[in-house]
Structure formats: C-alpha cells, structure tokens
Design a protein around this motif. Structure first.
Motif: not given
Length: 834
Positions: A43-49, A51-69
C-alpha cells in the motif's frame, strides 16, 4: 552498490553504472531507497508510485514494475518479501538517507562537523520522478536548513539551569514526533502528548523540556485524587526558586505553586495524568489563567479536555525504528544484535508487539536467557512471557500486564464491557455497525469513542481497532472470568444479523458496498462461524453460513464453502426455514459436483428423492436464492444421470416459462442465464441469443454488476457466432468495466481472452497482441496456473493468427493443465498444440 538522487538519479556498483528506465521503475526505486534495508508494504509503495492515478490492480502493477526494475539492478538487491519489497542496501549506500542520518546525528550531538559532512552530500537539488514525492523534497530541504544552522555554530554545549533527569538509553526514532511537540509548544500554551501505555510519552516529554531554560517536572503517577496540587508543590523546589520577595508566605500547595511560577516563562510537565484526569485539567487551567508566560506539556492516555488544548498523538513506532530499538536492546541483553538468520523472527516479534517501545524493551530483555525463536513462541502467552521488567522501573511499567492494568483501572463498567467485547472482533468494529454491536453487549455506542480517547481503541479507516496486545489483554480477562464463550456467542449473534441485512442488498446495485463490508469483516465472520461449530444446534450456524453464501459465491471461495457445508448441513434435520433450505440444497448440489478425483456421494435415485423434498420446501420459504433451488438441483440430477450413462458432463436445465415468470426479477435473470449457459454447451445458437439477451436486460434493470458481467459474456458470444463482431467487442469491453474488482483474476482473463479472439477475427492484430501482453503481465503477477493458462492460450491464438507457428507452439507447450480443469479447456489446449 551506490544510489544517488542529489543532482540527478545515478546507480552504480563497482566499475559499472546502470540505467533505470521509465518513471514507474524510477519511482519504485526512490520509494524503496527512502527506507533502504527494510520492507516497504504494497500500500505504501502504491500510494507514492501512483499518488494521483492508481492502477486497477496495484499489487499486480507493482509486481510488473519490480520485475523490470530487478533486471536493471545487481542480483539480490531488490527482494520480494511477504507484504511488500525491500532494497537490500545499507542507508549509507543511498545519498539522501545518509544525508538525513548525518543531520539527525548532528542535531542530537550538536556537532557542526557532522552537519558539514551532510551538506557535502548535497551536490544538487534532490531528484524525484514526479510531484508525488513533494513530501520527501520538503523533508530534505528542512534537514538542510537544520544542517546549515549547525554548521556555522561552535560546538559548545548550551547551558541549562533546569534539573532534568539524564537519559540512560539513547532515543530511537520519534524525531518527527519530537519536532511536532516542540512546534506545538511554540504556538500553544497547553500541549498533551496522547498515546497508549508504553508508547514512550514520558521519554519524549522529558526530552522536550530538556531544552527549556526553566522547567518543572511533575510525576503524577503516584498521586491519588486530590493530590495534584501537592505533587506540584513537592516538585517546586527541584526546578524553580521560590519567590523570596512575596509579602506573605503561601500556605496551601496551590498558593505555593502559583507564587513560585508567577512572572516566569516556565514549562510545566504534568506526566501521567490519566488516572487523575479531571483534577489535572483543573490544575492546568488554573496555572494557565494565573501565569501568562507559563506553558504546560502533559502526557496522558486521554485528553485533558481544557479549552485551547493541542495534541500530539503518539502511536506505535514505525517498523524501521521498532526493529532498530529491538536490535539495540537485544545487543544490550546478550552482547550481539539479531543475526541475519534471526532478522525475520525479530521483525515478527516487533510486529506482534504492535511496535510499542515498552513491550519491545521487555521482550528484548528476555534475550539474555531465551533465543529469539523462543521469545516469538512465548508471545502466544505474552503476559506470562513479559512478566519481569527492570527492578527500579515504575510498577505500571514493570510487566506487560501492569501496563494495561493501569488503563483498565481507570475505566467505567461500560468501558470495560466494550473493551472486552472489542477483543472478540479480530477485524475491529466498523463505525456503521457500532450501534448494533453496542446494543448487543448492553452499552451505549459512544463508549467506543471513549475508549479511543483513552488510547485503548484506535479509530482508523472507519473502524474501531484494538492493538493486538490490548486485544490479548481483553481475551485474557474474558478467560479469567469464564465469559469468553458468552461474548463470542453475542458477537456471532450480531454478526449474523448484520451479515443477513447486508446480504439482502447484494443482488443489485448494493453488491460492491456489500462485498466491501464482507471483506472488511472477513476475520470477524470466520471467527463467528467457528464459534457456531461448537454447539449441538446447527441452526444458528446455518443462518450465518446462509448470510455468507452469496459473498463467497461472487468471490469464488469454493475451498471454504465445501467444508462449511459439511459442518452445517444435516440431511436428517427439518428444512423449516429459508437458510436450512438453501444450505441443504447447496450441500446436495455440491455432492453432485465433487472435487477433482472425487465421486458423487449420492446415487441418482437417492438424489432424486432428496431433490423433491428440497424443491417443495423452497416453495414454502421463497427468496431470490431459494427460487433457484429447483432448477439447480434438476440440473445436477441430469449430470448424475448422464454420468451413469457414460457421459462425463451433460448439461440441461429443466426450466418452464411459468417457473421463470413467477420468480423475482434477479432470480428470473439468473434462470435466463442458466438457460443461455446450457445452450452454449449444447451448441444451440438460437436459444443462446434469446436467453442471454433476456438475462442481460433484466440484470441491467436490476442494477446487478455480477449478473450483468456474466450475461454480457454470453451475449457477446452469441454476437460473435452470428458475425456481429464490433458489437461483441463493445459488449465484452463494457462487461470488463462492470465486473472489475468483483471476479477472480482467472475469470477476468477469460473475458479478456474473449476480447482478444474478437480482435483477431476483426484482423486488428496489433490491438490483440497488446491485450495479450497485458494478460501475460496480469497472469504473471497473479501466479496461478489457471491465470497463466488463460494468458498462454491467448498468446498462442495471436501467434497462430499471424502465422508464427513456432511461437504459438512455445506458448501452447507452456500450458500446464492441473487436475480439475474443465474438459473443454483440455480439448482447446490440445487443439492449439495440433
């Protein structure tokens, strides 16, 4: 590895320098770097990554970002851990965190050299990927201001005339709260530090007045009602000289104190006010009215209630600071801090103790004789484990039980009932449910707010919650009184009533709100259901399970439904109410569709007899759900009979037009949908078109998103079959918006796969490929075999459409079909391979 943000983003390790492409990956790197070395939650990651336009599924989007990072960084630097991610770097490896730590150390020690070292790191303005990190930029500039002021000072200590107890152990964390207290004292004359017992209120208050030229520290814990003025008078000689020019000698404690502070700019610390709260408030008000230059800093577990009172709330320590405090105290106890192998156990101990500093200190002290694993296990009886504190500590701080006893002793009878009641609601109590719950336990709902004021309950996100330690204390009280079973029964009663009320609103526009309520009370309801399994009478349990059924059905929680039906169904019991009809019917239906590898429990003849009994009972106890009993059980009977004839599945729904017409609107729409589903399996295009259109129309009129989504999928399938592809795509996309957040990832991907198939038939290959790639990202984030199967089948379809047989075969060969997959999926996967 070094990460720099001053003057621009730079990542380097050894002789290598890396690039982090994309604002999303850069934002994720920055947010993890701010808390380098510790876990940052989803939640803390999604709120700051975002802040204005969260994706429909933040956890899935975070996993995708983390995989690329992860691919842009050295191996092992970015790790996935339960609940979030961690950047495995020391804080010294990140320039902004090293800068902050140096400033903190410089301010603590009054050391200009450390301040200059910090300023040397500021090689340019801090870089951030977007405006959502303005909080970080503000903090860094504020720290720079502190560093610049310190850097120009000579390192000479500031003389103090106030007698303040020296700190025995260094303060860990709390820099923000300490700054807030000082800030409030600069603008307000009465500041109260409020928080639960053991949060460190006294430590921060004493640290604050250490900087005051004149201060009076008054320890009120030993004071009884009527003794507050006397406690102040006793402290007067320690911190402030008496006024020797007074015309008369003050006689009463009140006169003596007022005479001593007259005309002085003094800070009075009233420590531990909660047990004499009314008198402390009266004394504070008298001091403020009588001495214009006087300010008061109070510590309490509840507000004083004086006009003009300002507050600083002191909650649990942040995770990083709590971990650091535990590590330091473990080192003090046994000579070594937690080893890398013990870090997970240490973090779990701190989390289970709610981040309360005193509880952490008590637990760490046990490391002298126990391993951390033994401490962790011992927390199952935390009051016995943490029963020995420092010998010279105040009694209320010597054991964990005494810490909460101190608050318990100040409560009214109703507040004690409410605290014990709250302890049997593991999810807390929703503010909208508090009236009903309070009535069930014979108290007024305002008592929950009173417990918030007393720092025993926390009101967060519209719910009243207990810290875990306070919850265990409440349960311990109930067990000692022999009242736990009674309180759990009452909780189960009120939750059954609340769930039944919510369930009745969920077949229509109230579905999302209803699901949100059931999600928020998931642990409460599971606990209540467990309570219902202990009695001989299954009817209360059936009523609760009946209220849960629809939420579980929409959320596809089949793995919980089967054992629950087994626990509460009773074919020998009378079906004399609607919950019994529905539960017994669901149990019978479930037996006809066993888990993979299982066989039906009933033979067709026994099934037919039981079906007739339940169908007749359903007519006597009508509802939107019981109206479906007959059609569903007749369908199940067809399946059983077809299995006897050698067919694995033969679908047919025996429904008359009269039966449909007599049903309530939602049930009528569901019956049309059942007919449409049977038509799909039978290859009856004409019936599919008629029935899916009727189902969609009625579900839309009713306003039910779940039914609208499924009926839309069936309608779109018919539109595809008759060649109306543009309409089919429009209906499918609209259905995806309607069901977002309601269905499982697997079902969502099934609908997305339908859209991919339509786009391929429309020869819109780039769009189909893009949607297929999105499916792969979602499936990878979800990780389930079914989700990955849907994505790989869609990818194979796209590859086939463009004539890339090799790529299609690679996707098809990666499909792993686990036991229990529908036969048509098995056949379709084999077709793709062929």
């Amino acid at each position: 590895m070094q990460v720099r943000f001053f003057g621009g983003l730079s990542v380097s390790w050894g002789a290598d320098e890396g690039a982090v492409p994309g604002r999303g990956q850069q934002a994720l790197l920055l947010r993890l770097a701010v808390d380098a070395g510790t876990t940052v939650g989803y939640r803390a990651l999604a709120d700051d990554v975002w802040p204005a336009d969260p994706p429909e599924d933040p956890r899935a989007a975070l996993q995708s970002l983390a995989s690329r990072l992860r691919r842009a960084l050295p191996d092992g630097v970015l790790t996935s851990v339960p609940g979030g991610y961690r950047l495995d770097l020391s804080r010294d490896a990140v320039d902004i965190t090293r800068f902050q730590d140096l400033v903190v150390a410089a301010r603590r020690d009054g050391d200009p050299a450390l301040a200059r070292d910090a300023l040397a790191l500021w090689t340019g303005d801090p870089w951030v990927p977007h405006d959502g990190f303005d909080w970080l930029v503000r903090d860094l500039w504020q720290d720079r201001g502190h560093a610049e002021r310190l850097a120009t000072q000579a390192p000479t200590p500031t003389p103090h005339t106030t007698v303040v107890p020296a700190a025995i152990a260094g303060l860990v964390g709390r820099a923000a709260e300490l700054a807030a207290i000082r800030d409030r004292l600069g603008t307000d004359r009465l500041v109260t530090v409020i928080g639960p017992g053991g949060a460190g209120k006294t430590t921060l208050a004493v640290e604050t007045v250490r900087a005051a030229a004149d201060a009076l520290i008054v320890e009120l814990a030993p004071a009884a009602p009527g003794e507050v003025w006397a406690a102040l008078a006793g402290a007067v000689g320690h911190g402030i000289r008496l006024n020797e020019t007074a015309a008369t000698v003050p006689l009463t404690p009140r006169e003596r104190v007022l005479d001593a502070v007259a005309g002085r700019d003094v800070v009075v610390l009233l420590d531990n006010c909660e047990h004499v709260i009314r008198e402390a408030a009266e004394v504070a008000q008298a001091l403020l009215l009588g001495t214009p230059g006087l300010r008061i800093l109070a510590t309490s577990r509840e507000p004083l209630g004086v006009v003009g009172e300002a507050f600083v709330d002191l909650g649990p320590l942040p995770a990083l600071d709590a971990d650091e405090l535990f590590a330091r105290r473990v080192r003090s106890a046994r000579g070594t801090p937690p080893s890398p192998e013990e870090h997970a156990t240490a973090e779990r101990i701190v989390q289970r103790l709610d981040g309360l500093p005193l509880a952490i200190e008590l637990a760490a002290a046990r490391a002298r004789t126990l391993t951390l694993a033994e401490i962790d296990a011992g927390l199952s009886d935390r009051f016995a484990l943490l029963a020995h504190g420092p010998r010279l500590s105040p009694g209320r701080h010597r054991t964990l039980r005494a810490l909460i006893d101190w608050s318990w002793d100040t409560l009214t009878d109703d507040e004690r009932v409410a605290l014990r009641a709250s302890s049997v609601f593991p999810d807390g109590i929703g503010s909208g449910d508090s009236d009903a719950i309070a009535e069930t336990f014979g108290v007024d709902a305002t008592v929950f707010d009173a417990l918030v004021d007393r720092s025993l309950l926390v009101r967060r996100d519209g719910r009243f919650r207990l810290l875990e330690t306070v919850r265990e204390y409440g349960l311990d009280r109930l067990r000692a009184e022999g009242a736990e079973a009674e309180f759990r029964e009452r909780a189960a009663d009120v939750l059954t009533a609340l769930a039944t009320e919510r369930e009745g609103t969920m077949r229509g526009p109230g579905l999302r709100a209803g699901l949100a309520w059931f999600d928020a009370n998931e642990e409460n309801l599971s606990s209540a259901l467990r309570t219902r399994t202990t009695g001989a009478d299954r009817r209360p349990g059936r009523r609760l399970l009946r209220a849960l059924l629809w939420a579980w059905a929409v959320r596809e929680r089949v793995e919980e439904l089967r054992p629950a039906l087994a626990a509460f169904a009773d074919p020998d019991a009378p079906v004399d109410d609607e919950p019994s009809v529905v539960i017994e019917s669901m149990a019978l239906f479930s037996d006809a569709f066993p888990e993979p590898g299982g066989t039906p429990t009933y033979d067709p003849a026994v099934f037919a007899e039981r079906r007739a009994t339940l169908q007749e009972a359903a007519q006597r106890h009508p509802s939107e759900i019981s109206a479906l009993v007959g059609p569903l059980l007749r369908l199940a009977q067809v399946v059983l009979e077809s299995a006897e004839g050698g067919f694995e599945r033969a679908w047919h729904v025996d429904l008359t037009d009269a039966e449909i017409a007599a049903a309530p609107p939602w049930s009528r729409a569901t019956m049309h949908m059942l007919r449409a589903g049977a038509a799909v399996n039978a290859g009856d295009t004409a019936v599919l078109g008629v029935e899916s259109e009727r189902a969609l129309r009625v579900f839309t009129e009713v306003g039910d998103p779940w039914g609208t989504g499924i009926a839309s999928q069936l309608w779109a399938e018919w539109l595809m079959l008759v060649g109306r592809l543009e309409e089919a795509l429009e209906v499918t996309d609209r259905a995806l918006e309607v069901v977002l957040g309601l269905t499982s990832i697997s079902d969502l991907l099934q609908q997305r796969a339908q859209a991919v198939g339509i786009l391929l038939r429309l020869d819109r290959i780039p769009e189909a490929r893009a949607r297929s790639a999105e499916m792969q990202e979602i499936a990878t984030a979800d990780g389930s075999v079914r989700a990955l199967t849907q994505a790989r089948m869609a990818a194979a379809q796209v590859d086939l459409a463009v004539g890339d047989g090799a790529a299609a075969l690679r996707s098809a060969e990666r499909i792993s079909l686990e036991p229990g997959f529908p036969e048509q999926i098995l056949a379709w996967a084999s077709t793709l391979r062929a």
